[in-house]
Scaffold this motif. Structure first.
Motif, PDB file in Angstrom:
ATOM      1  N   ILE A 258       5.314  14.424  -3.664  1.00 54.86           N
ATOM      2  CA  ILE A 258       5.642  13.011  -3.878  1.00 54.86           C
ATOM      3  C   ILE A 258       6.863  12.609  -3.056  1.00 54.86           C
ATOM      4  N   ARG A 259       6.935  11.333  -2.713  1.00 53.95           N
ATOM      5  CA  ARG A 259       8.076  10.814  -1.977  1.00 53.95           C
ATOM      6  C   ARG A 259       9.296  10.753  -2.894  1.00 53.95           C
ATOM      7  N   ALA A 260      10.458  11.125  -2.376  1.00 52.58           N
ATOM      8  CA  ALA A 260      11.681  11.210  -3.185  1.00 52.58           C
ATOM      9  C   ALA A 260      12.033   9.883  -3.835  1.00 52.58           C
ATOM     10  N   GLU A 261      11.793   8.783  -3.150  1.00 56.56           N
ATOM     11  CA  GLU A 261      12.147   7.463  -3.679  1.00 56.56           C
ATOM     12  C   GLU A 261      11.298   7.079  -4.894  1.00 56.56           C
ATOM     13  N   ASN A 262      10.155   7.763  -5.077  1.00 54.40           N
ATOM     14  CA  ASN A 262       9.265   7.462  -6.203  1.00 54.40           C
ATOM     15  C   ASN A 262       9.551   8.315  -7.445  1.00 54.40           C
ATOM     16  N   LEU A 263      10.561   9.171  -7.350  1.00 54.09           N
ATOM     17  CA  LEU A 263      10.868  10.082  -8.452  1.00 54.09           C
ATOM     18  C   LEU A 263      11.132   9.358  -9.782  1.00 54.09           C
ATOM     19  N   PRO A 264      11.941   8.280  -9.821  1.00 54.57           N
ATOM     20  CA  PRO A 264      12.171   7.577 -11.095  1.00 54.57           C
ATOM     21  C   PRO A 264      10.896   6.992 -11.697  1.00 54.57           C
ATOM     22  N   ILE A 265       9.979   6.525 -10.849  1.00 56.06           N
ATOM     23  CA  ILE A 265       8.736   5.938 -11.364  1.00 56.06           C
ATOM     24  C   ILE A 265       7.841   7.027 -11.951  1.00 56.06           C
ATOM     25  N   ILE A 330      -0.127   7.738 -11.340  1.00 49.53           N
ATOM     26  CA  ILE A 330       1.142   7.438 -10.679  1.00 49.53           C
ATOM     27  C   ILE A 330       1.554   8.578  -9.746  1.00 49.53           C
ATOM     28  N   SER A 331       1.318   9.822 -10.153  1.00 49.58           N
ATOM     29  CA  SER A 331       1.694  10.967  -9.314  1.00 49.58           C
ATOM     30  C   SER A 331       0.901  10.988  -8.013  1.00 49.58           C
ATOM     31  N   LEU A 332      -0.392  10.683  -8.093  1.00 49.74           N
ATOM     32  CA  LEU A 332      -1.221  10.639  -6.882  1.00 49.74           C
ATOM     33  C   LEU A 332      -0.776   9.526  -5.941  1.00 49.74           C
ATOM     34  N   LEU A 333      -0.463   8.362  -6.521  1.00 49.01           N
ATOM     35  CA  LEU A 333      -0.026   7.235  -5.698  1.00 49.01           C
ATOM     36  C   LEU A 333       1.371   7.465  -5.134  1.00 49.01           C
ATOM     37  N   ALA A 334       2.186   8.268  -5.851  1.00 47.92           N
ATOM     38  CA  ALA A 334       3.567   8.519  -5.413  1.00 47.92           C
ATOM     39  C   ALA A 334       3.639   9.383  -4.165  1.00 47.92           C
ATOM     40  N   VAL A 335       2.519   9.996  -3.807  1.00 47.47           N
ATOM     41  CA  VAL A 335       2.504  10.866  -2.618  1.00 47.47           C
ATOM     42  C   VAL A 335       2.701  10.059  -1.340  1.00 47.47           C
ATOM     43  N   SER A 336       2.063   8.906  -1.270  1.00 47.57           N
ATOM     44  CA  SER A 336       2.110   8.147  -0.017  1.00 47.57           C
ATOM     45  C   SER A 336       2.503   6.682  -0.181  1.00 47.57           C
ATOM     46  N   SER A 337       2.553   6.178  -1.411  1.00 46.34           N
ATOM     47  CA  SER A 337       2.809   4.746  -1.619  1.00 46.34           C
ATOM     48  C   SER A 337       4.266   4.378  -1.380  1.00 46.34           C
ATOM     49  N   ASN A 338       4.448   3.174  -0.884  1.00 46.41           N
ATOM     50  CA  ASN A 338       5.785   2.612  -0.758  1.00 46.41           C
ATOM     51  C   ASN A 338       6.390   2.417  -2.144  1.00 46.41           C
ATOM     52  N   ASN A 339       7.713   2.582  -2.224  1.00 48.48           N
ATOM     53  CA  ASN A 339       8.406   2.490  -3.512  1.00 48.48           C
ATOM     54  C   ASN A 339       8.167   1.166  -4.218  1.00 48.48           C
ATOM     55  N   TRP A 340       8.237   0.066  -3.493  1.00 52.54           N
ATOM     56  CA  TRP A 340       8.082  -1.250  -4.114  1.00 52.54           C
ATOM     57  C   TRP A 340       6.642  -1.496  -4.562  1.00 52.54           C
ATOM     58  N   ILE A 341       5.699  -0.995  -3.785  1.00 50.73           N
ATOM     59  CA  ILE A 341       4.290  -1.146  -4.171  1.00 50.73           C
ATOM     60  C   ILE A 341       4.001  -0.362  -5.449  1.00 50.73           C
ATOM     61  N   LEU A 343       6.150   0.591  -7.720  1.00 56.26           N
ATOM     62  CA  LEU A 343       6.886  -0.033  -8.833  1.00 56.26           C
ATOM     63  C   LEU A 343       6.130  -1.249  -9.351  1.00 56.26           C
ATOM     64  N   THR A 344       5.575  -2.034  -8.441  1.00 59.04           N
ATOM     65  CA  THR A 344       4.786  -3.212  -8.847  1.00 59.04           C
ATOM     66  C   THR A 344       3.554  -2.788  -9.644  1.00 59.04           C
ATOM     67  N   LEU A 345       2.872  -1.749  -9.167  1.00 63.00           N
ATOM     68  CA  LEU A 345       1.688  -1.250  -9.875  1.00 63.00           C
ATOM     69  C   LEU A 345       2.053  -0.721 -11.258  1.00 63.00           C
ATOM     70  N   PHE A 346       3.184  -0.047 -11.350  1.00 66.68           N
ATOM     71  CA  PHE A 346       3.627   0.500 -12.632  1.00 66.68           C
ATOM     72  C   PHE A 346       3.959  -0.626 -13.617  1.00 66.68           C
ATOM     73  N   ILE A 347       4.624  -1.661 -13.136  1.00 66.06           N
ATOM     74  CA  ILE A 347       4.943  -2.805 -13.996  1.00 66.06           C
ATOM     75  C   ILE A 347       3.666  -3.503 -14.444  1.00 66.06           C
ATOM     76  N   CYS A 348       2.696  -3.635 -13.530  1.00 65.15           N
ATOM     77  CA  CYS A 348       1.403  -4.245 -13.892  1.00 65.15           C
ATOM     78  C   CYS A 348       0.696  -3.425 -14.972  1.00 65.15           C
ATOM     79  N   LEU A 349       0.810  -2.114 -14.867  1.00 63.34           N
ATOM     80  CA  LEU A 349       0.212  -1.225 -15.866  1.00 63.34           C
ATOM     81  C   LEU A 349       0.850  -1.445 -17.233  1.00 63.34           C
TER      82      LEU A 349
END
Length: 388
Positions: A258-265, A330-341, A343-349
């Motif tokens: 996963i990308r480091a910036e996605n760790l909090p999500i 979320i873990s699968l998406l955290a591999v390549s997704s941009n942090n803001w994208i 985060l938006t998906l997580f909030i929508c969830l």
């Protein structure tokens, strides 16, 4: 092979020790007539022993020695020996304070402010002594380095929040243990992938303890609750795993997909069920001008049971599976997704979850389902009587 033997011994030890202790605790409580009395919120009809959390604390204390002695198994721990010992020393004061306070609260109810103060002290002691802190978010929401004082305050907040979140979802049989098994397993897998043997070992012990406890918590003849003693110890350990996960070094993060910036999500996804329920309940209670700490049946597990007329086991299974699926997504998406994208998906969830439970409470369709299920159960009961 040696590592496999080590993990097997650790898991079997934690499971069997907890499995041995819980019946002893239950028998002692029954003989001393100490039990949780049913009230208007309770789903149990008879007084039930509620000090199962004693076994959690005892097994943890003994396992610390075994984990710290991993070098005798020939295990090459990626963490320095000092760091492992330092973490154990940091854990013991907070765990002991929460154990004593929880024990007293399970026997003689304490005021919420007293428990909160104990939680803050326990969290502060751990954060002060722990060698790591959340000092970098690696670009999450554009944030990089964090001031050390602010980092310490965030860590204390996370610990206290997780302790209370676990305490609040421990309202039906199996739920707190089920979601905790999923969360510890996820953290454990992450620490295993980066060769953090010490943190992985603690997660393994907690999974073994919870599986043993779950057998009794779901029993109809030997039922026991973990009580505040167990939920606060459990929440504290999950909070510690969350902080350790968020404070990973860049070298460790490089080993993870996963990308480091996605760790909090990703951390938020792991803890989604207890945190979503806690935030939702507090908002609902405050909007109704009620004390947010005053117990009621507004939790998501109570809503599912009341509206769909399902058992505790099924409700716990549904929420556990939901937690697991969110983690995977979320873990699968955290591999390549941009942090803001992401985060938006997580909030929508989260908004979808909120809408779902709002509709359950406000829409008559769910009431019709409940009535239909109840009617069907009565018809089945009559048919079984006639056939017998």
């Amino acid at each position: 092979m040696i590592f496999l033997i080590y993990t097997a011994i650790l898991f079997v030890f934690s499971y069997l020790t907890c499995d041995y202790l819980i019946p002893k605790i239950r028998t002692l409580m029954i003989s001393k007539k100490i039990a949780a009395q049913p009230d208007h919120r309770s789903s149990h009809d008879v007084p039930t022993p509620n000090l199962g959390g004693i076994a959690f604390y005892v097994v943890l204390m003994i396992s610390f020695y075994l984990i710290a002695s991993a070098k005798f198994f020939g295990i090459d721990n990626a963490n320095p020996v000092y760091e492992a010992s330092n973490l154990i020393v940091a854990l013991i004061p907070g765990l002991t304070i929460l154990f004593i306070v929880g024990l007293k609260d399970d026997i003689i109810a304490l005021a919420p402010i007293s428990k909160l103060l104990a939680q803050i002290i326990s969290a502060a002691l751990f954060v002060f002594h722990y060698s790591k802190s959340i000092n970098n978010l690696y670009g999450f929401m554009g944030i990089e380095d964090i001031n050390p004082i602010l980092a310490g305050a965030i860590a204390v907040f996370i610990l206290v929040a997780v302790i209370n979140a676990l305490n609040l979802i421990d309202g039906i049989d199996g739920l707190a243990a089920t979601v905790s098994i999923i969360m510890f397993s996820t953290f454990g897998f992450a620490f295993f992938t980066i060769s953090h043997t010490f943190l992985f070992s603690i997660c393994l012990v907690m999974v073994g303890v919870l599986l043993a406890y779950l057998r009794y918590n779901l029993s109809s003849t030997q039922k026991i609750f973990m009580g505040d003693t167990g939920s606060m110890v459990l929440g504290f350990m999950l909070g510690v795993m969350a902080i350790s996960f968020l404070s990973l070094d860049p070298t460790d993060l490089a080993k993870m997909p996963i990308r480091a910036e996605n760790l909090p999500i990703v951390t938020g996804a792991i803890l989604i069920i207890p945190f979503f329920d806690t935030v939702r309940v507090f908002i609902v209670r405050i909007s109704k001008k009620k004390n947010p700490f005053k117990p009621d049946r507004s939790h998501i597990h109570h809503i599912i049971i009341d509206k769909f007329s399902i058992s505790h086991r099924r409700a716990s299974f549904v929420l556990g599976v939901s937690n697991f699926l969110v983690i995977i997504l979320i873990s699968l998406l955290a591999v390549s997704s941009n942090n803001w994208i992401l985060l938006t998906l997580f909030i929508c969830l989260l908004l979808l979850f909120t809408l779902f439970f709002f509709l359950i409470n406000k829409t008559g369709w769910f009431v019709k389902i409940k009535r239909r299920n109840s009617k069907q159960q009565k018809m089945n009961a009559r048919s079984s009587k006639i056939s017998s």
